[in-house]
Design a protein around this motif. Structure first.
Motif, PDB file in Angstrom:
ATOM      1  N   LYS A  17     -11.298 -42.925  -4.635  1.00  0.00           N
ATOM      2  CA  LYS A  17     -11.376 -41.339  -4.695  1.00  0.00           C
ATOM      3  C   LYS A  17     -10.518 -40.870  -5.796  1.00  0.00           C
ATOM      4  O   LYS A  17     -10.801 -39.936  -6.472  1.00  0.00           O
ATOM      5  CB  LYS A  17     -11.000 -40.715  -3.205  1.00  0.00           C
ATOM      6  CG  LYS A  17     -11.419 -39.101  -3.308  1.00  0.00           C
ATOM      7  CD  LYS A  17     -10.977 -38.763  -1.918  1.00  0.00           C
ATOM      8  CE  LYS A  17     -11.237 -37.131  -1.765  1.00  0.00           C
ATOM      9  NZ  LYS A  17     -10.424 -36.474  -2.749  1.00  0.00           N
TER      10      LYS A  17
ATOM     11  N   HIS B 105     -12.646 -41.795  -8.877  1.00  0.00           N
ATOM     12  CA  HIS B 105     -12.934 -40.343  -8.448  1.00  0.00           C
ATOM     13  C   HIS B 105     -14.216 -40.491  -8.041  1.00  0.00           C
ATOM     14  O   HIS B 105     -15.121 -39.377  -7.932  1.00  0.00           O
ATOM     15  CB  HIS B 105     -12.668 -39.442  -9.632  1.00  0.00           C
ATOM     16  CG  HIS B 105     -11.650 -39.547 -10.443  1.00  0.00           C
ATOM     17  ND1 HIS B 105     -10.387 -39.163 -10.047  1.00  0.00           N
ATOM     18  CD2 HIS B 105     -11.224 -39.859 -11.807  1.00  0.00           C
ATOM     19  CE1 HIS B 105      -9.494 -39.198 -10.731  1.00  0.00           C
ATOM     20  NE2 HIS B 105      -9.922 -39.712 -11.884  1.00  0.00           N
ATOM     21  N   ALA B 106     -14.508 -41.404  -7.175  1.00  0.00           N
ATOM     22  CA  ALA B 106     -15.819 -41.630  -6.598  1.00  0.00           C
ATOM     23  C   ALA B 106     -15.593 -41.879  -4.993  1.00  0.00           C
ATOM     24  O   ALA B 106     -14.714 -42.560  -4.816  1.00  0.00           O
ATOM     25  CB  ALA B 106     -16.783 -42.707  -7.078  1.00  0.00           C
ATOM     26  N   GLU B 107     -15.973 -41.103  -4.145  1.00  0.00           N
ATOM     27  CA  GLU B 107     -15.769 -40.908  -2.565  1.00  0.00           C
ATOM     28  C   GLU B 107     -16.713 -41.410  -1.877  1.00  0.00           C
ATOM     29  O   GLU B 107     -17.906 -41.060  -1.972  1.00  0.00           O
ATOM     30  CB  GLU B 107     -15.309 -39.479  -2.338  1.00  0.00           C
ATOM     31  CG  GLU B 107     -14.985 -39.216  -0.912  1.00  0.00           C
ATOM     32  CD  GLU B 107     -14.208 -37.643  -0.800  1.00  0.00           C
ATOM     33  OE1 GLU B 107     -14.223 -37.489   0.459  1.00  0.00           O
ATOM     34  OE2 GLU B 107     -14.447 -37.251  -1.698  1.00  0.00           O
TER      35      GLU B 107
ATOM     36  N   THR C 108     -19.920 -38.632  -6.524  1.00  0.00           N
ATOM     37  CA  THR C 108     -19.540 -38.932  -7.710  1.00  0.00           C
ATOM     38  C   THR C 108     -18.585 -38.044  -8.305  1.00  0.00           C
ATOM     39  O   THR C 108     -18.856 -36.515  -8.064  1.00  0.00           O
ATOM     40  CB  THR C 108     -20.818 -39.198  -8.647  1.00  0.00           C
ATOM     41  OG1 THR C 108     -21.447 -38.038  -9.082  1.00  0.00           O
ATOM     42  CG2 THR C 108     -21.869 -40.110  -8.003  1.00  0.00           C
ATOM     43  N   PRO C 109     -17.984 -38.170  -9.555  1.00  0.00           N
ATOM     44  CA  PRO C 109     -17.305 -37.300 -10.169  1.00  0.00           C
ATOM     45  C   PRO C 109     -18.286 -36.179 -10.768  1.00  0.00           C
ATOM     46  O   PRO C 109     -17.769 -35.108 -11.201  1.00  0.00           O
ATOM     47  CB  PRO C 109     -16.745 -38.193 -11.358  1.00  0.00           C
ATOM     48  CG  PRO C 109     -16.514 -39.472 -10.888  1.00  0.00           C
ATOM     49  CD  PRO C 109     -17.998 -39.398  -9.957  1.00  0.00           C
ATOM     50  N   ASN C 110     -19.359 -36.346 -11.078  1.00  0.00           N
ATOM     51  CA  ASN C 110     -20.491 -35.476 -11.495  1.00  0.00           C
ATOM     52  C   ASN C 110     -21.059 -34.746 -10.321  1.00  0.00           C
ATOM     53  O   ASN C 110     -22.239 -33.855 -10.663  1.00  0.00           O
ATOM     54  CB  ASN C 110     -21.422 -36.272 -12.381  1.00  0.00           C
ATOM     55  CG  ASN C 110     -21.139 -37.046 -13.420  1.00  0.00           C
ATOM     56  OD1 ASN C 110     -20.094 -36.568 -14.115  1.00  0.00           O
ATOM     57  ND2 ASN C 110     -21.509 -38.183 -13.658  1.00  0.00           N
ATOM     58  N   SER C 111     -20.389 -34.683  -9.350  1.00  0.00           N
ATOM     59  CA  SER C 111     -20.865 -33.949  -8.110  1.00  0.00           C
ATOM     60  C   SER C 111     -22.145 -34.292  -7.769  1.00  0.00           C
ATOM     61  O   SER C 111     -23.008 -33.258  -7.517  1.00  0.00           O
ATOM     62  CB  SER C 111     -20.712 -32.333  -8.367  1.00  0.00           C
ATOM     63  OG  SER C 111     -20.783 -31.412  -7.336  1.00  0.00           O
TER      64      SER C 111
ATOM     65  N   ASP D  61      -5.735 -38.622  -1.553  1.00  0.00           N
ATOM     66  CA  ASP D  61      -6.900 -39.355  -1.222  1.00  0.00           C
ATOM     67  C   ASP D  61      -6.578 -40.231   0.154  1.00  0.00           C
ATOM     68  O   ASP D  61      -7.415 -40.988   0.193  1.00  0.00           O
ATOM     69  CB  ASP D  61      -7.242 -40.041  -2.540  1.00  0.00           C
ATOM     70  CG  ASP D  61      -6.246 -41.158  -3.079  1.00  0.00           C
ATOM     71  OD1 ASP D  61      -4.904 -40.873  -2.854  1.00  0.00           O
ATOM     72  OD2 ASP D  61      -6.463 -42.101  -3.499  1.00  0.00           O
TER      73      ASP D  61
END
Length: 539
Positions: free
Chosen positions: A39, A155-157, A175-178, A207
């Motif tokens: 995350k 930054h992936a949850e 993903t970081p790209n929403s 996180d």
């Protein structure tokens, strides 16, 4: 919502602290294709918390010392440990150290490690001690991950684990790209850390909030020892969230909001000397009174308790605290001459997902390692064993995951059925829950406060209704809130069930240890969305 996949691998590792990185490297070394999700940034979590200089790691000095360390872990853990996990941890430390040395990692070793300052927190003797410098570890780990072909997705949850016929077969991530994405895999390793940020004041990156514990519960796993969490001192100002070095307790003076010295008699000085031997709060030692007074003073004035170092500190300048003050000056521009303002913070979890010696959760295709797990520590944890735990069980989880994946196929090629719900207007709900846990679940707990916390927690969620959503950010925020609620509820109920004081768990209404309660609290989650509790002990 049906989410198709365009990403496949043998092993997904969730979390990029020490445990997760070790699991990813070891799985890849043994032939598995690996995706490492985190995350935060790669090399994140509590392992790489920026509020301190690095990581301390301890282990047995020799084979003969292993038995003493096993016995001491059980004693310090107040009979709350799983003996098989303790033995597995201790036997794995020296090989894990050799693994790091073979990778080329340099350790910071003390000049005079046989002094009392190098006796680990809560321990009774010196052990082998190693310092891990963040910069060196990150550089070498990064090169190794690249060489092994591990795909790192920072930054992936992870929002949900996917299962087919009882087997884990991938995860839905934000993903970081929403975007929402489904990664199909044969195995998932959870290494998401503890749950310190469920409390208003915490010494953890944002996180670290219990998502791994929640995911394991939902998948059919169990939690163990959740009521035991470390609480310790940290800076309110300057440099909020910096960890206070407990070895300096014997060199300080603390003032309440009205300017009164909190510890001004000879008995207090004796308590401060004891308090300087351990970082987290414990009810086992007479120094617990220091933490109680400090906590109450902080609740009265949350600007922090003014703390001043005595000149004696610089006169004696113990070796153990030199790296801390060197780092403090370089990174925070602070010296022992600067007054600081302290508060009590939640820190490391001693309990978490129940695993066996191979890091297996009992759910086919799901393993866990590091602070997200429990059982190898008890009511208190010896200093330096959190890092050791991450290394040892990170290696075990990676090996187990790679071996399991060799005998599995990707069981289901169909899309993942994902419930795309969200809660409306939730941004302030998380802060409210953090306030509740800090107010009633920190150092001094009692039945009225814990019941009040559970009631207030339920009231926060009662006003929320799940609505269909196609906005990934709203869905991700809502899953975080759901995880926070369930792990907070489990923690509070476990604390309520333990009607005694034991190690890091202190009940003001039950201030003594009760030898009739020598069992561990296990937490399950059934299909009616209720928590179930049972006791467990070594056979």
């Amino acid at each position: 919502m049906k989410i198709r996949t365009d990403s496949y691998c043998d092993v997904i590792v969730v979390g990029a602290g020490i445990a997760g990185v070790m699991a990813a490297m070891k799985a890849a070394e043994n032939g598995a294709s690996v995706i490492l999700l985190s995350k935060g940034a790669t090399f994140s979590g509590s392992s790489f918390y920026p509020g301190t200089w690095g990581l301390g790691l301890i282990g047995p000095e020799s084979e003969d010392d292993e038995q003493d360390l096993i016995k001491t872990i059980q004693t310090v853990g107040c009979e709350m440990t799983d003996l098989s996990l303790v033995r597995s941890l201790v036997s794995g430390i020296t090989p894990a150290i050799h693994t790091l040395q073979q990778m080329g990692i340099d350790f910071l070793e003390p000049e005079a490690r046989n002094t009392n300052d190098f006796i680990p927190c809560f321990d009774h003797k010196n052990r082998a001690w190693y310092g891990l410098i963040f910069k060196s570890v990150k550089e070498i780990f990064s090169k190794r991950l690249n060489a092994l072909g591990v795909q790192c997705f920072p930054h992936a949850e992870v929002l949900e684990l996917c299962q087919t016929d009882g087997y884990i077969n991938g995860a839905v991530i934000y993903t970081p790209n929403s975007e929402l994405k489904y990664i199909k895999s044969k195995v998932v390793v959870l290494a998401t850390g503890g749950f310190g940020t469920l409390f208003k004041y915490h010494l953890n990156p944002e996180d670290v909030f219990g998502m791994g514990q929640y995911l394991a519960l939902k998948a059919g796993g169990k939690l163990i020892n959740l009521e035991f969490i470390q609480m310790m001192q940290g800076y309110i100002k300057p440099s909020f969230g910096t960890i206070f070095n407990e070895r300096t307790f014997r060199y300080i003076q603390m003032e309440s909001a009205d300017g009164q010295n909190l510890f001004d008699n000879p008995h207090d000085q004796a308590l401060l000397k004891i308090r300087s031997t351990h970082g987290p709060f414990t009810s086992r030692l007479p120094s617990f009174d220091i933490d109680l007074r400090l906590f109450k003073a902080f609740l009265a004035d949350q600007n922090g308790v003014k703390t001043i170092y005595s000149p004696k500190l610089k006169d004696e300048w113990p070796e153990f605290i030199r790296p801390y003050f060197k780092w403090l000056k370089e990174k925070k521009h602070l010296t022992p001459d600067d007054p600081i303002y302290l508060g009590i913070f939640a820190h490391a979890a001693n309990g978490g997902i129940k695993i066996d010696q191979d890091a297996y959760t009992g759910i086919p295709g799901l393993y866990a390692c590091g602070e997200v797990t429990g059982g190898m520590h008890g009511a208190d944890r010896i200093g330096g064993l959190s890092t050791a735990n991450g290394l040892v069980f990170g290696i075990r989880a990676g090996l187990s995951a790679a071996e399991f994946s060799k005998n599995q196929n990707l069981r289901d090629q169909s899309p993942c059925n994902f419930d795309s719900w969200a809660y409306p207007a939730i941004d302030e709900k998380r802060k409210t829950m953090q306030d509740i846990l800090y107010r009633y679940g920190m150092i001094e707990r009692d039945k009225p406060g814990l019941n009040r916390a559970l009631d207030e927690l339920t009231q926060v969620m009662n006003g929320l209704e799940k609505v269909e959503s196609h906005t990934p950010l709203d869905i991700a925020k809502s899953r975080r809130l759901e995880a926070q609620f369930w792990v907070s509820k489990a923690f509070l109920q476990a604390a309520l069930l333990r009607t005694e004081s034991r190690g890091s768990h202190y009940r003001g209404d039950y201030p003594q240890k009760d030898n009739q309660l020598n069992h561990r609290i296990l937490i399950d989650y059934d299909q009616t969305l209720r928590l179930k509790f049972e006791s467990g002990k070594d056979e």
